[in-house]
Scaffold this motif. Structure first.
Motif, PDB file in Angstrom:
ATOM      1  N   THR A  28      52.960  18.999  25.309  1.00 52.47           N
ATOM      2  CA  THR A  28      53.511  18.972  23.968  1.00 52.47           C
ATOM      3  C   THR A  28      52.615  19.788  23.047  1.00 52.47           C
ATOM      4  O   THR A  28      51.388  19.714  23.131  1.00 52.47           O
ATOM      5  CB  THR A  28      53.640  17.525  23.450  1.00 52.47           C
ATOM      6  OG1 THR A  28      54.146  17.544  22.125  1.00 52.47           O
ATOM      7  CG2 THR A  28      52.307  16.788  23.477  1.00 52.47           C
ATOM      8  N   ASP A  29      53.240  20.619  22.238  1.00 55.06           N
ATOM      9  CA  ASP A  29      52.471  21.432  21.289  1.00 55.06           C
ATOM     10  C   ASP A  29      51.944  20.598  20.133  1.00 55.06           C
ATOM     11  O   ASP A  29      50.934  20.933  19.525  1.00 55.06           O
ATOM     12  CB  ASP A  29      53.341  22.567  20.758  1.00 55.06           C
ATOM     13  CG  ASP A  29      53.720  23.563  21.842  1.00 55.06           C
ATOM     14  OD1 ASP A  29      52.913  23.738  22.781  1.00 55.06           O
ATOM     15  OD2 ASP A  29      54.820  24.142  21.763  1.00 55.06           O
ATOM     16  N   CYS A  30      52.660  19.519  19.829  1.00 55.07           N
ATOM     17  CA  CYS A  30      52.229  18.617  18.758  1.00 55.07           C
ATOM     18  C   CYS A  30      52.679  17.212  19.138  1.00 55.07           C
ATOM     19  O   CYS A  30      53.869  16.984  19.377  1.00 55.07           O
ATOM     20  CB  CYS A  30      52.839  19.044  17.424  1.00 55.07           C
ATOM     21  SG  CYS A  30      52.291  18.037  16.017  1.00 55.07           S
ATOM     22  N   ASP A  31      51.749  16.269  19.229  1.00 63.35           N
ATOM     23  CA  ASP A  31      52.049  14.908  19.665  1.00 63.35           C
ATOM     24  C   ASP A  31      52.271  14.008  18.450  1.00 63.35           C
ATOM     25  O   ASP A  31      51.330  13.684  17.718  1.00 63.35           O
ATOM     26  CB  ASP A  31      50.896  14.376  20.519  1.00 63.35           C
ATOM     27  CG  ASP A  31      51.222  13.044  21.171  1.00 63.35           C
ATOM     28  OD1 ASP A  31      52.258  12.442  20.808  1.00 63.35           O
ATOM     29  OD2 ASP A  31      50.453  12.613  22.056  1.00 63.35           O
ATOM     30  N   PRO A  32      53.517  13.574  18.218  1.00 64.69           N
ATOM     31  CA  PRO A  32      53.792  12.715  17.059  1.00 64.69           C
ATOM     32  C   PRO A  32      53.150  11.336  17.154  1.00 64.69           C
ATOM     33  O   PRO A  32      53.155  10.598  16.156  1.00 64.69           O
ATOM     34  CB  PRO A  32      55.326  12.596  17.075  1.00 64.69           C
ATOM     35  CG  PRO A  32      55.804  13.774  17.866  1.00 64.69           C
ATOM     36  CD  PRO A  32      54.757  13.979  18.910  1.00 64.69           C
ATOM     37  N   LYS A  35      49.679  12.558  15.254  1.00 58.69           N
ATOM     38  CA  LYS A  35      49.647  13.300  13.994  1.00 58.69           C
ATOM     39  C   LYS A  35      51.069  13.644  13.557  1.00 58.69           C
ATOM     40  O   LYS A  35      52.028  13.520  14.330  1.00 58.69           O
ATOM     41  CB  LYS A  35      48.812  14.569  14.123  1.00 58.69           C
ATOM     42  CG  LYS A  35      49.320  15.558  15.166  1.00 58.69           C
ATOM     43  CD  LYS A  35      48.396  16.781  15.223  1.00 58.69           C
ATOM     44  CE  LYS A  35      48.855  17.764  16.287  1.00 58.69           C
ATOM     45  NZ  LYS A  35      47.959  18.949  16.340  1.00 58.69           N
ATOM     46  N   ASP A  36      51.180  14.099  12.327  1.00 58.80           N
ATOM     47  CA  ASP A  36      52.482  14.527  11.815  1.00 58.80           C
ATOM     48  C   ASP A  36      52.832  15.892  12.399  1.00 58.80           C
ATOM     49  O   ASP A  36      51.979  16.793  12.465  1.00 58.80           O
ATOM     50  CB  ASP A  36      52.461  14.619  10.291  1.00 58.80           C
ATOM     51  CG  ASP A  36      52.280  13.258   9.639  1.00 58.80           C
ATOM     52  OD1 ASP A  36      52.628  12.241  10.272  1.00 58.80           O
ATOM     53  OD2 ASP A  36      51.770  13.208   8.494  1.00 58.80           O
ATOM     54  N   CYS A  37      54.076  16.040  12.816  1.00 54.53           N
ATOM     55  CA  CYS A  37      54.501  17.263  13.484  1.00 54.53           C
ATOM     56  C   CYS A  37      55.746  17.847  12.819  1.00 54.53           C
ATOM     57  O   CYS A  37      56.486  17.121  12.129  1.00 54.53           O
ATOM     58  CB  CYS A  37      54.813  16.970  14.955  1.00 54.53           C
ATOM     59  SG  CYS A  37      53.384  16.395  15.912  1.00 54.53           S
ATOM     60  N   ASP A  40      62.060  18.665  15.029  1.00 57.64           N
ATOM     61  CA  ASP A  40      62.638  19.300  16.209  1.00 57.64           C
ATOM     62  C   ASP A  40      64.046  19.794  15.885  1.00 57.64           C
ATOM     63  O   ASP A  40      64.840  19.059  15.269  1.00 57.64           O
ATOM     64  CB  ASP A  40      62.720  18.305  17.367  1.00 57.64           C
ATOM     65  CG  ASP A  40      61.346  17.863  17.850  1.00 57.64           C
ATOM     66  OD1 ASP A  40      60.412  18.690  17.796  1.00 57.64           O
ATOM     67  OD2 ASP A  40      61.203  16.697  18.273  1.00 57.64           O
ATOM     68  N   ASP A 120      58.555  15.271  22.768  1.00 56.32           N
ATOM     69  CA  ASP A 120      57.243  15.622  22.225  1.00 56.32           C
ATOM     70  C   ASP A 120      56.192  14.549  22.509  1.00 56.32           C
ATOM     71  O   ASP A 120      54.992  14.851  22.527  1.00 56.32           O
ATOM     72  CB  ASP A 120      57.338  15.851  20.711  1.00 56.32           C
ATOM     73  CG  ASP A 120      58.141  17.089  20.361  1.00 56.32           C
ATOM     74  OD1 ASP A 120      58.387  17.910  21.262  1.00 56.32           O
ATOM     75  OD2 ASP A 120      58.531  17.227  19.178  1.00 56.32           O
ATOM     76  N   HIS A 260      54.017   7.110  13.804  1.00 51.62           N
ATOM     77  CA  HIS A 260      53.386   7.469  15.074  1.00 51.62           C
ATOM     78  C   HIS A 260      53.670   6.438  16.174  1.00 51.62           C
ATOM     79  O   HIS A 260      52.941   6.366  17.169  1.00 51.62           O
ATOM     80  CB  HIS A 260      51.875   7.597  14.885  1.00 51.62           C
ATOM     81  CG  HIS A 260      51.485   8.553  13.786  1.00 51.62           C
ATOM     82  ND1 HIS A 260      51.925   9.854  13.751  1.00 51.62           N
ATOM     83  CD2 HIS A 260      50.709   8.388  12.681  1.00 51.62           C
ATOM     84  CE1 HIS A 260      51.430  10.469  12.689  1.00 51.62           C
ATOM     85  NE2 HIS A 260      50.695   9.587  12.013  1.00 51.62           N
TER      86      HIS A 260
END
Length: 413
Positions: A28-32, A35-37, A40, A120, A260
């Motif tokens: 995953t490029d950004c893990d919700p 952190k805030d992502c 999608d 994600d 989160h």
């Protein structure tokens, strides 16, 4: 029919997802969860992608090798060498929904064909096929990337997975997840049975279809054992996919995480048409003839009239230019004829006077209208010859009398 996975199978699947460097690893490029992502992009519609030709633009990303499209056999995913892991991954997400994939698995020990959903937060739903085991298809799931060692299932396939296409379907709601094989319901997972919903896949998913080497020599031993052995790279291994239906049970433009927790309750849907929906439903580019046929009759009449006026102006301009050039040419031809006639008259005059025009010597005088300021003549003897100077000419010796030209200064007194 569902058989529980043993410890080796579970360990192998865990390795295939998180350890093996050659597998189609999930990430995953950004893990919700931490952190805030960014939101999608939603699918927000239902569509069947037929892979007899290149799919619509901006729908899928292609990684780790080319896909070849054929009208009869569909998309061909071929592993030709180590490191090949040819995969189509959707650019869109669906939030609860259904997929139906018509697939023929690749043959070869250690070769894995796969249909994977992933989110994600690393929720995951799988169909997997081992090239060395033609009799069974395998189902699996993960919640937030966790492996609880009881997730995998194996399902016998009539006719085998390697010799023909089969319909592999997954149906997903917030309450349960189902796997269907050629229209037959083969497995159900209730949300409450997945660690009291905590390990239940429940966040927006992407669809990936691909081939990878579970039996690569560099893979973990658990992955190699699960895949059935070492891959033979001396021959190509090809998986074929004819079509993939994707249905998003939600409608909207984007999906975002409000906290989160990784719970489906945290997902917020932005209303509106998704980019995928607009791309799939936009009108195809019209040809010129189609655009012309769509014009109102009044507009067509106006165009015809304008074209007629422009055509008339062009014809008039060409005619004007033609006649102008013609008059100019006639004038030049008349002048040339006039000069020729003058030359002829002059030659006739020379001939009547007994003169040969070719023998005449030009003395430097200008010829005007048939008369000259000096006569054309050949002297009997030039000045200074033995006959003496001509009469009434200046004799510089003084023998013919006083010099005809006086001195400018006369100092005689």
């Amino acid at each position: 029919m569902l058989a529980k996975s043993n410890l080796v199978l579970a360990a192998a699947l865990f390795s295939s997802v998180f350890v093996s460097p050659v597998a189609a690893q999930l990430h995953t490029d950004c893990d919700p969860l931490v952190k805030d992502c960014p939101p999608d992009p939603a699918f927000g519609t239902t569509h069947t992608f037929n892979f007899n030709a290149t799919p619509p633009a901006n729908m899928f990303n292609l990684t780790a090798g080319p896909v070849e499209y054929n009208p009869d056999t569909g998309a061909a995913f071929t592993m030709r060498k180590r490191g090949d892991s040819v995969t189509l991954m959707s650019n869109f997400y669906f939030f609860f929904g259904r997929t139906e994939v018509l697939l023929k698995a690749a043959s070869g020990t250690g070769v894995i064909s796969s249909i994977v959903w992933s989110s994600d937060v690393l929720d995951e739903v799988d169909w997997e096929f081992k090239g060395g085991n033609e009799s069974f298809a395998f189902s699996n799931y993960f919640g937030k990337g966790r492996q609880d060692w009881h997730n995998g299932g194996d399902h016998p396939v009539k006719g085998g997975v390697l010799n023909d296409y089969h319909n592999y379907t997954s149906v997903w709601t917030k309450d349960q997840l189902e796997w269907w094989l050629d229209g037959e319901h083969v497995r159900t997972l209730l949300a409450k049975d997945a660690n009291n919903t905590d390990n239940y896949p429940q966040t927006p998913m992407k669809l990936s279809i691909g081939i990878w080497a579970g039996g690569d020599p560099d893979a973990s031993q658990g992955t190699i054992d699960w895949a059935g052995g070492i891959v033979d790279y001396s021959v190509p291994h090809t998986m074929y996919v004819k079509s993939a239906l994707v249905e998003d049970y939600s409608t909207g433009k984007e999906y975002s995480y409000s906290d989160h927790s990784g719970s489906w309750k945290s997902i917020k849907i932005v209303s509106g048409n998704s980019t995928a929906y607009e791309n799939l439903n936009k009108e195809p580019e019209k040809s010129l003839s189609d655009k012309w046929n769509d014009l109102p009759s009044g507009t067509k009449s106006g165009i015809y009239a304008a074209a007629g006026i422009v055509g008339a102006l062009l014809i008039g301009a060409l005619a004007f230019y033609y006649f102008k050039q013609r008059r100019r040419g006639q004038k030049e031809a008349a002048l040339a004829a006039q000069r020729l006639e003058q030359d002829r008259v002059e030659l006739e005059g020379f001939k009547r006077g007994g003169r040969d025009p070719d023998a005449l010597a030009f003395d430097g005088s200008e010829y005007k209208g048939g008369q000259s300021t000096a006569s054309y003549a050949v002297p009997d003897s030039p000045p200074g010859s033995s006959a003496g100077p001509p009469e009434k000419t200046w004799d510089p010796t003084g023998s013919n009398g006083p010099a005809a030209v006086p001195l400018l200064h006369n100092n005689a007194k």
